[in-house]
Design a protein around this motif. Structure first.
Motif, short mmCIF file in Angstrom:
data_model
loop_
_atom_site.label_atom_id
_atom_site.label_comp_id
_atom_site.label_asym_id
_atom_site.label_seq_id
_atom_site.Cartn_x
_atom_site.Cartn_y
_atom_site.Cartn_z
N GLU A 27 0.83 -1.21 0.00
CA GLU A 27 0.00 0.00 0.00
C GLU A 27 0.87 1.26 0.00
O GLU A 27 0.57 2.23 -0.71
CB GLU A 27 -0.93 0.00 1.22
N ILE A 28 1.92 1.25 0.78
CA ILE A 28 2.82 2.41 0.82
C ILE A 28 3.53 2.57 -0.52
O ILE A 28 3.68 3.69 -1.02
CB ILE A 28 3.82 2.28 1.99
N GLU A 29 3.92 1.46 -1.13
CA GLU A 29 4.58 1.54 -2.43
C GLU A 29 3.67 2.17 -3.48
O GLU A 29 4.11 2.98 -4.30
CB GLU A 29 5.05 0.16 -2.89
N VAL A 30 2.39 1.84 -3.44
CA VAL A 30 1.42 2.44 -4.37
C VAL A 30 1.41 3.96 -4.20
O VAL A 30 1.43 4.71 -5.18
CB VAL A 30 0.01 1.84 -4.16
N GLU A 31 1.40 4.42 -2.95
CA GLU A 31 1.37 5.86 -2.69
C GLU A 31 2.66 6.55 -3.13
O GLU A 31 2.64 7.62 -3.74
CB GLU A 31 1.10 6.14 -1.21
N LEU A 32 3.80 5.94 -2.81
CA LEU A 32 5.08 6.53 -3.22
C LEU A 32 5.15 6.65 -4.74
O LEU A 32 5.58 7.68 -5.28
CB LEU A 32 6.25 5.68 -2.69
N THR A 33 4.72 5.60 -5.42
CA THR A 33 4.73 5.61 -6.89
C THR A 33 3.77 6.66 -7.44
O THR A 33 4.12 7.42 -8.35
CB THR A 33 4.37 4.21 -7.43
N ALA A 34 2.57 6.73 -6.87
CA ALA A 34 1.57 7.69 -7.34
C ALA A 34 2.05 9.13 -7.20
O ALA A 34 1.71 9.98 -8.03
CB ALA A 34 0.26 7.50 -6.57
N PHE A 35 2.86 9.39 -6.19
CA PHE A 35 3.36 10.75 -5.97
C PHE A 35 4.74 10.96 -6.58
O PHE A 35 5.38 11.99 -6.34
CB PHE A 35 3.35 11.08 -4.48
N GLY A 36 5.20 9.99 -7.37
CA GLY A 36 6.47 10.14 -8.08
C GLY A 36 7.68 10.18 -7.17
O GLY A 36 8.69 10.80 -7.52
N ILE A 37 7.59 9.52 -6.03
CA ILE A 37 8.70 9.50 -5.08
C ILE A 37 9.57 8.29 -5.38
O ILE A 37 9.13 7.15 -5.28
CB ILE A 37 8.19 9.48 -3.63
N GLU A 38 10.80 8.56 -5.76
CA GLU A 38 11.76 7.52 -6.12
C GLU A 38 12.04 6.63 -4.91
O GLU A 38 12.34 7.13 -3.82
CB GLU A 38 13.05 8.18 -6.60
N HIS A 39 11.94 5.31 -5.11
CA HIS A 39 12.15 4.39 -3.99
C HIS A 39 12.52 3.01 -4.50
O HIS A 39 12.30 2.68 -5.67
CB HIS A 39 10.88 4.29 -3.14
#
Length: 117
Positions: A27-39
């Motif tokens: 779930e956190i990965e979905v949010e990071l990706t949606a906001f364009g946060i490199e991870h």
């Protein structure tokens, strides 16, 4: 606003599942990706040390939904001992404090349970 504060604000603005760490990671990965946060998910720091996320090449994010406070602190202490980690965000539902610096590196605690209050 700093990158860490942006990530913390994002995490605090959502209600995440708090029953399973792998589901929460997804779930956190979905949010990071949606906001364009490199991870990078499940980043290997060293033998036996895999942090849940390495964000923007220097921010560690570790998810802990269970475990003793001492064991959680020891894990944070171990991860902040690695050169790659410049700052660490502990994402948890365990009510606990944390020193502002561990191994000389800033540590932030995000208690996801507060979103459910």
């Amino acid at each position: 606003m700093s990158e860490v504060q942006d990530i913390i604000r994002l995490l605090q603005s959502r209600r995440f599942s708090l029953t399973n760490e792998k589901k929460l990671q997804a779930e956190i990965e979905v949010e990071l990706t949606a906001f364009g946060i490199e991870h990078e998910r499940e980043y290997r720091l060293g033998a036996g040390s895999i942090i849940d996320f390495l964000v923007k090449d220097s921010i560690g994010a570790e998810i802990k939904l269970k475990g003793s406070k001492l064991n959680i602190f020891r894990q944070v202490e171990r991860y902040t001992g690695f050169d790659e980690i410049k700052r660490l965000i502990l994402v948890t539902n365990v009510p606990m404090g944390m020193p502002p610096l561990v191994n000389g590196k800033p540590v932030y605690v995000v208690n996801l349970a507060k979103a459910w209050l």
